[in-house]
Design a protein around this motif. Structure first.
Motif, mmCIF file in Angstrom:
data_model
loop_
_atom_site.group_PDB
_atom_site.id
_atom_site.type_symbol
_atom_site.label_atom_id
_atom_site.label_comp_id
_atom_site.label_asym_id
_atom_site.label_seq_id
_atom_site.Cartn_x
_atom_site.Cartn_y
_atom_site.Cartn_z
ATOM 1 N N ASP A 1 43.001 47.617 39.028
ATOM 2 C CA ASP A 1 41.775 46.889 39.353
ATOM 3 C C ASP A 1 42.045 45.417 39.679
ATOM 4 O O ASP A 1 41.141 44.589 39.638
ATOM 5 N N GLU B 1 38.602 39.577 43.545
ATOM 6 C CA GLU B 1 37.333 39.370 44.245
ATOM 7 C C GLU B 1 36.319 38.680 43.334
ATOM 8 O O GLU B 1 35.566 37.805 43.771
ATOM 9 N N TYR C 1 42.632 44.019 42.511
ATOM 10 C CA TYR C 1 41.877 43.571 43.687
ATOM 11 C C TYR C 1 40.446 43.208 43.293
ATOM 12 O O TYR C 1 39.924 42.163 43.693
ATOM 13 N N SER C 2 39.815 44.059 42.487
ATOM 14 C CA SER C 2 38.448 43.785 42.046
ATOM 15 C C SER C 2 38.391 42.526 41.196
ATOM 16 O O SER C 2 37.454 41.723 41.302
ATOM 17 N N THR C 3 39.412 42.347 40.367
ATOM 18 C CA THR C 3 39.474 41.144 39.537
ATOM 19 C C THR C 3 39.572 39.901 40.402
ATOM 20 O O THR C 3 38.893 38.896 40.169
#
Length: 286
Positions: free
Chosen positions: A207, A213, A209-211
């Motif tokens: 995760d 973003e 990438y989500s972090t």
């Protein structure tokens, strides 16, 4: 207490109502930028002397603009503007331009924006010079045509996008030199973001990438709040070139860079954030 932002807001309404006045003001801005850049690049004088000459030069530029604009501004509008300018606070004795004193002594509607244009080129060469040099260096690798023809394509290739983004960041740094409060906050916000993003990338979880973003979203909001807190400083700056470069960067073929540029609006710090967001992404320019 009156701020320069109040004068700028009044000026924007008057300029919006008169095409002829806008033309005279745009010409005055070009003359002012050219004159200040020429002063700074004069090899026959040192930095201290250039700074000492800056105030008198600005007074001349304001007087020239006022003489050409006077017939296009209603007397009551000039009087209202000058009454507002008369309540500006005292300048710092360390400010070589003495902006508020100049506005009180030589100002007329449009003067605050004119001095903002001067501030945008103080301390450096013309922003376009940096971009021209970068594009010339990228011409051999350019596949979109922009470096060779200056015709703006739908998407800038990676070498051209990198050159434009570098110029955008340099212009932002120049502008922030004239906004000490915002500059200090921007440095802190971006340092915190840089550290947090580097940590997220180092962990490399699913995760990540989500972090990242989420961190970028948080940083954008922090920059927006900082710009609002220091809107009086921002109002003194001429963001024209910064916006032009942001619009060009938004055409980058790298989605991350283009996306941050499209979100830039008037938030100083976004040029640096766009470069920060790009580094380390798959396919990012290095």
């Amino acid at each position: 207490m009156t701020s320069v932002r109040d004068l700028v807001a009044r000026e924007e309404r008057l300029l919006a109502a008169s095409r002829q006045l806008r033309g005279i003001h745009a010409d005055a801005v070009q003359r002012a930028r050219a004159a200040v850049i020429a002063l700074q690049q004069d090899g026959g004088i040192d930095i201290d002397e250039a700074e000492a000459r800056l105030g008198p030069l600005c007074a001349e530029l304001l007087d020239d603009y006022a003489s050409r604009a006077a017939a296009l501004v209603a007397e009551q509008d000039i009087r209202a503007w000058r009454e507002l300018a008369s309540t500006l606070p005292s300048d710092s004795p360390f400010d070589p331009v003495r902006t508020n004193d100049l506005l009180r002594a030589h100002g007329t509607p449009g003067a605050a924006r004119l001095l903002a244009a001067v501030e945008s080129v103080r301390g450096g060469a013309a922003p376009s010079d940096d971009l021209d040099r970068s594009l010339a260096a990228a011409a051999g690798r350019c596949v979109c045509g922009y470096a060779k023809t200056r015709v703006v394509p739908k998407r800038l290739c990676q070498p051209c996008a990198t050159a434009v983004a570098t110029a955008w960041e340099a212009e932002e740094q120049r502008l922030l030199q004239g906004a000490s409060g915002l500059r200090a906050e921007t440095v802190r916000i971006l340092d915190e973001a840089r550290s947090a993003i580097a940590k997220a990338r180092a962990i490399g979880t699913d995760d990540a990438y989500s972090t990242e973003e989420a961190l970028l979203f948080k940083t954008r909001r922090a920059l927006a709040r900082a710009n609002r807190r220091h809107r009086d400083e921002v109002s003194r700056l001429d963001l024209t070139r910064w916006r032009e470069l942001a619009a060009l960067t938004a055409r980058a073929s790298m989605p991350t860079m283009a996306g941050e540029a499209r979100r830039a609006r008037r938030r100083l710090g976004m040029a640096q954030l766009s470069r920060l967001a790009l580094r380390g992404r798959p396919g990012a320019a290095r």
